[in-house]
Structures are given as structure tokens and as C-alpha cells.
Design a protein around this motif. Structure first.
Motif, PDB file in Angstrom:
ATOM      1  N   ALA A   3      20.196   7.386  72.358  1.00  0.00           N
ATOM      2  CA  ALA A   3      18.885   7.829  72.857  1.00  0.00           C
ATOM      3  C   ALA A   3      17.861   7.991  71.740  1.00  0.00           C
ATOM      4  N   GLU A   4      18.206   7.577  70.530  1.00  0.00           N
ATOM      5  CA  GLU A   4      17.332   7.804  69.386  1.00  0.00           C
ATOM      6  C   GLU A   4      16.303   6.686  69.195  1.00  0.00           C
ATOM      7  N   THR A   5      15.143   7.068  68.695  1.00  0.00           N
ATOM      8  CA  THR A   5      14.148   6.087  68.260  1.00  0.00           C
ATOM      9  C   THR A   5      14.523   5.612  66.867  1.00  0.00           C
ATOM     10  N   THR A   6      14.662   4.299  66.702  1.00  0.00           N
ATOM     11  CA  THR A   6      15.117   3.736  65.433  1.00  0.00           C
ATOM     12  C   THR A   6      13.964   3.101  64.681  1.00  0.00           C
ATOM     13  N   ILE A   7      13.910   3.412  63.408  1.00  0.00           N
ATOM     14  CA  ILE A   7      12.964   2.775  62.484  1.00  0.00           C
ATOM     15  C   ILE A   7      13.785   1.845  61.603  1.00  0.00           C
ATOM     16  N   ASP A   8      13.392   0.582  61.489  1.00  0.00           N
ATOM     17  CA  ASP A   8      14.272  -0.338  60.771  1.00  0.00           C
ATOM     18  C   ASP A   8      13.492  -1.400  60.023  1.00  0.00           C
ATOM     19  N   PHE A   9      14.240  -2.128  59.177  1.00  0.00           N
ATOM     20  CA  PHE A   9      13.700  -3.252  58.433  1.00  0.00           C
ATOM     21  C   PHE A   9      13.605  -4.478  59.337  1.00  0.00           C
ATOM     22  N   PRO A  10      12.916  -5.539  58.900  1.00  0.00           N
ATOM     23  CA  PRO A  10      12.904  -6.784  59.666  1.00  0.00           C
ATOM     24  C   PRO A  10      14.324  -7.329  59.845  1.00  0.00           C
TER      25      PRO A  10
END
Length: 293
Positions: A191-198
Motif C-alpha cells: 500500500a506504499e507510495t514508491t519513489i524510484d529511479f528510471p
């Protein structure tokens, strides 16, 4: 006994594999095989025990390896001494680096190389939007001589020289509900919002592979190719992010967690194109990186 045969012998002895030794020396495998056979004929004794899986040194091979390394080191020292008398290497090193990333003493390698070759100009190129793809293409077309990469798999057309390993950790806000744990599972992030690289970045590739292996999907809400910005978003509670483990010493205000399904480590490597020989400048930098500090 010529130096070329000794160089080939040492490469096979260290790699324990003819294919890897040929790639390391940027020659065809048949050439290195012929060289080793000629050396064995010259010495009148086998140097390797060969199987379908690998090669091992014979007692004679072990004895020769010690002397061969010494001879080649002495020759290299002699070349360097002459180069210094002549004024040292002159040229340009076009080196690919990773934005915001300086693992395994990369800055130290640059400093050592600069100290030994002060007349060489160094052009540093950061990654574009596609990281590994960008650097790999630049290596293939000659825009880069060498490049540091985070890799999770072999890359076609490139020779990879491992220089260290790195971990992948989950970064979250200190007040995040998961922050009370040291280790979590990927399922905990559903349920988490993920911040990621390309998608083609090394860390992103490792994480995507881990999700696929356990049959889970995720939604990446923020995508960014800059580490400092990713950490800023985490600090503001906008999501969690998978990041290289070296950041634990450089990112106050962020909690780092291990993720059970992720590989313990991935590889940091210096990459060179397999389609052309290294220039004297590139070869000197590679030697600097591979030489123990």
C-alpha cells in the motif's frame, strides 16, 4: 618465453577461465588458447588442468604464476619509469560516472590516477535518463572510454571489471510505521507510495527483479534520476524509496531498512567496450582501479 605469453598465462590463471581471460585481454579465445599451448610446449610441462567447467593450475603452473607476475610487474614499472622520463602519459580519459554516487573509493581511484598522470585530462560524463543504457551506448560508439556502472547482470558488448559490491535498502521517513523494523518484506509495501529511479537504472533493475521473483506488482508514483531529490521526497513523507546502501552514512533524517527478498549485494564495476582495445590512457586508469590500494 615472451611477455605476451606470460600475460596470457597470468590472465587465464587469475580468471580460471579461457573465455574470461580472452575478454579481459580483448583478444579472441583461440588466440589465448594457442598462446598457452605454445608456452606449455616451450616449457615441456602442462600448466593447467582443463575440464569442461573450469581450469586449474598444475604445480608447475603455480610456480610459474609467482614468477610471471613478478616479471610483468617489473616490466610495467620499467615502462612507467620511461614514461615519467618522457613526461608521462598525455591525452584525455572520457569516463562515465553515476550522478550522486561514489562507491568503493571511486574518488580515491581518480586521485591516484591524477597523481600518477597529471598531464592527462579527465572528462567526466554523468548518466542521462536511462543510466546503464546511456553509458553502454556511449562506450559502444566511442564517446566514453570507460564507465562505472551498477550491474545486476552481464551486459552485451562490454567487459566488466568488478571493483566492489553494494547493498540495496529501503529509505523511509523516521515516523513511518515501518521505521520501527530493521527488516521488512516486499509484501509489507503493497500500500506504499514508491519513489524510484528510471526503469533501466541498476538499483531499479535489482528491485524490479525481486518483485517479479515473488510475483508481486507495485506502483511507482514518483520517478527521479537524482539521489538527493529522491531522499528529499522521502524526508517530506511523500513515499518510500529503494536506494544504494552507502547512503546510510550520508542521509540524516532518513531511516534505512533491509528488505528480505532483495539480493544482499549487487556489483559495482568499471566497464570497457569489448569491440576495441584500450588506449594507453584508459589502460593506465584501469590498472589504477584494479591495483590494490
Amino acid at each position: 618465453m615472451d611477455l605476451r605469453k606470460l600475460e596470457h598465462f597470468v590472465a587465464v590463471a587469475e580468471e580460471r577461465n579461457f573465455t574470461r581471460a580472452a575478454a579481459r585481454l580483448h583478444i579472441v579465445q583461440s588466440g589465448i588458447s594457442s598462446s598457452i599451448k605454445a608456452l606449455e610446449r616451450e616449457l615441456g610441462i602442462p600448466l593447467f588442468l582443463r575440464t569442461t567447467q573450469h581450469v586449474e593450475l598444475t604445480p608447475a603452473g603455480h610456480a610459474l604464476l609467482v614468477q610471471a607476475r613478478r616479471i610483468l610487474a617489473d616490466v610495467a614499472d620499467a615502462h612507467q619509469a620511461i614514461a615519467r622520463i618522457r613526461g608521462g602519459l598525455i591525452g584525455t580519459l572520457n569516463l562515465g560516472i553515476l550522478y550522486g554516487y561514489s562507491p568503493t573509493g571511486i574518488a580515491t581511484h581518480l586521485a591516484r590516477f591524477r597523481a600518477g598522470h597529471p598531464q592527462v585530462a579527465i572528462q567526466l560524463r554523468g548518466t542521462g535518463a536511462h543510466d546503464i543504457v546511456d553509458h553502454a551506448q556511449r562506450l559502444h560508439n566511442g564517446d566514453l572510454d570507460l564507465a562505472f556502472l551498477l550491474v545486476t547482470r552481464p551486459l552485451p558488448g562490454l567487459v566488466l571489471y568488478p571493483i566492489g559490491t553494494e547493498t540495496v535498502l529501503l529509505a523511509c521517513h523516521p515516523d513511518h510505521p515501518l521505521a520501527t523494523h530493521d527488516t521488512i518484506r516486499l509484501a509489507d509495501l503493497a500500500a506504499e507510495t514508491t519513489i524510484d529511479f528510471p526503469p533501466t537504472w541498476g538499483v531499479r533493475s535489482a528491485v524490479d527483479a525481486a518483485y517479479a521473483a515473488v510475483g508481486l506488482e507495485r506502483q511507482v508514483r514518483f520517478e527521479m534520476n537524482d539521489l538527493s531529490t529522491i531522499l528529499d521526497l522521502v524526508r517530506h513523507g511523500l513515499g518510500v524509496a529503494f536506494v544504494p546502501g552507502f547512503l546510510t552514512c550520508e542521509a540524516p533524517g532518513v531511516r534505512f531498512l533491509r528488505v528480505r527478498e532483495l539480493p544482499a549485494e549487487f556489483e559495482v564495476a568499471l566497464a570497457a567496450p569489448s569491440s576495441r582495445p584500450l588506449s594507453p590512457v584508459s589502460g593506465a586508469f584501469l590498472d589504477t582501479v584494479l591495483r590494490p590500494m
